[in-house]
Design a protein around this motif. Sequence first.
Motif, short mmCIF file in Angstrom:
data_model
loop_
_atom_site.label_atom_id
_atom_site.label_comp_id
_atom_site.label_asym_id
_atom_site.label_seq_id
_atom_site.Cartn_x
_atom_site.Cartn_y
_atom_site.Cartn_z
N PHE A 1 0.87 -1.10 -0.01
CA PHE A 1 0.06 0.11 -0.11
C PHE A 1 0.89 1.15 0.06
CE2 PHE A 1 -3.25 -3.13 1.16
CZ PHE A 1 -4.53 -2.45 0.97
N ALA A 2 2.22 1.07 -0.17
CA ALA A 2 2.93 1.98 -0.15
C ALA A 2 2.81 3.12 -1.22
CB ALA A 2 4.46 2.00 -0.02
N VAL A 3 2.96 4.44 -1.33
CA VAL A 3 2.70 5.38 -2.54
C VAL A 3 3.88 6.32 -2.52
CG1 VAL A 3 0.21 5.29 -2.20
CG2 VAL A 3 1.49 7.03 -0.89
N GLN A 4 4.25 6.76 -3.72
CA GLN A 4 5.24 7.65 -4.12
C GLN A 4 5.05 8.97 -3.45
OE1 GLN A 4 6.21 8.08 -8.18
NE2 GLN A 4 8.11 9.25 -7.95
N HIS A 5 3.66 9.44 -3.77
CA HIS A 5 3.37 10.74 -3.40
C HIS A 5 2.25 10.56 -2.36
CE1 HIS A 5 5.39 12.43 -6.56
NE2 HIS A 5 4.71 11.79 -7.32
N GLN A 6 2.40 11.31 -1.25
CA GLN A 6 1.40 11.23 0.09
C GLN A 6 0.07 11.89 -0.62
OE1 GLN A 6 1.37 10.16 3.32
NE2 GLN A 6 2.95 8.76 2.20
N PRO A 7 -1.02 11.17 -0.17
CA PRO A 7 -2.59 11.57 -0.52
C PRO A 7 -2.57 13.10 -0.13
CG PRO A 7 -2.49 9.42 0.70
CD PRO A 7 -1.08 9.81 0.87
N TRP A 8 -3.16 13.91 -1.10
CA TRP A 8 -3.63 15.34 -0.77
C TRP A 8 -5.08 15.53 -1.39
CZ3 TRP A 8 -1.23 19.70 -4.25
CH2 TRP A 8 -1.42 21.02 -3.55
N THR A 9 -5.81 16.23 -0.92
CA THR A 9 -7.03 16.64 -1.46
C THR A 9 -6.94 18.53 -1.44
OG1 THR A 9 -7.99 14.84 -0.60
CG2 THR A 9 -9.41 16.39 -1.42
N PRO A 10 -6.40 18.83 -2.18
CA PRO A 10 -6.35 20.28 -2.46
C PRO A 10 -7.86 21.11 -2.57
CG PRO A 10 -5.63 19.70 -4.34
CD PRO A 10 -5.83 18.33 -3.74
N TYR A 11 -8.76 20.51 -3.06
CA TYR A 11 -9.69 21.17 -3.42
C TYR A 11 -11.11 20.66 -2.81
CZ TYR A 11 -7.02 22.66 -7.34
OH TYR A 11 -6.16 22.93 -8.25
N GLY A 12 -12.12 21.35 -2.48
CA GLY A 12 -13.32 20.83 -2.01
C GLY A 12 -14.23 20.44 -3.09
N PHE A 13 -15.50 20.26 -2.74
CA PHE A 13 -16.50 19.83 -4.12
C PHE A 13 -17.74 20.42 -3.49
CE2 PHE A 13 -15.00 16.24 -1.51
CZ PHE A 13 -16.08 15.77 -0.87
#
Length: 393
Positions: A381-393
């Motif tokens: 489950f490792a990822v290169q880039h950490q999860p990020w949610t810059p926008y709302g919806f």
Amino acid sequence: MRAITPDEFVQWNRAEARAYGNRLDNDPEVLRPHFDLDRSIAVFDEGNIVGGAHSHRIEMSVPGSSLATAGVANIAVQPTHRRQGVLTRMMHHQIRDIHERGEPLAALFASESAIYGRFGYGIGSLREQWTIERQHNAYARRHESHGKVVFVDPEDITKELPEVSRRSTVGRPGVIQKTIHLWERESQAPEHRQGGRGGLFYVAYVDGGTVDGYAKYRTSGTTLVVNELMAITEEANAALWRFCFEVDLVTITEADRRPVDDPLPWMLADPRRLHRTTRDGMWLRLVDVAAALKTRHYMESGGLVLDVRDDLCTWNEGRFELEGSSKGAICRSSNSSPDLVLSVRDLASAYLGTVSFTTLSRAGLVDECTPGALQRADRMFAVQHQPWTPYGF
């Protein structure tokens, strides 16, 4: 409890605003064309709306792919009806509805972080808030810029900035791109036509005629607040931050919703002077565990049997045999002995790579039944880039 009718749309918006102690300043008719009445929820008491919620179908990036997601929003209960089970009733109904629509994930931004865990939501991404004083914002190394920073008229932000946003977040899980109608609404916001201090500004980094990055900011007194900064290249990233740091009459720069693995702290000569606060960003719910697990890709090939506990969604309760690789996965129900036992809430937090299974285990949230399973899960489950949610919806 039922969906609202077209005639109840304004009343529903007014009830939501009231629940948060706000006045309904904006014309709700602006929202109507992009509001799916069939996905609305309203709870009535003697003809008055006392609670409401809504969701709409969006696409969220997951490792190696993207997945249909229910963007949950507008959750509100009137102060007169708190602690009467209204929220619980709405959330249970909504999750069942999302499952029937075939959307494996649900996502929301929590006004109170203690609420949504009991409905199976876990922290899906983290974000940082920054503050740095002008005298401490020097870079450790010199960054040369061959391009230039130019202002963008608000009416023009829909032309190139959405593509910059998309390209700058490729490969990062947890991202939900702003739809074009949200860009258009932002470009036409009334504040762009108002005078006085505190306006919203857009600047772009242009190199060879190509826009490689942009920043959206406003000033408040002697503080400049960066609302968004997206960059495709390292050069654009360095140049845009340098611009934000050096605007005249500004002594402090702030930024919100930055990714936890943003390179800027490592670019500074004195990183200690950057005050960083980490908090929860987007909250995630695995509405269909099997569909969610088989859609994402995995950093390392391997197999796991996960025993998932989900009191709300009976179809998620049980054991799932996962075979994952960098090209995809297979996930099916299983009667085999479990490798790991965990709740659907904690699986949601590990799903995008926000937290490792080992960390969750040390917190007492995951039981390892097979020696070595935690490390295997961490690698998969490792990822290169950490999860990020810059926008709302």
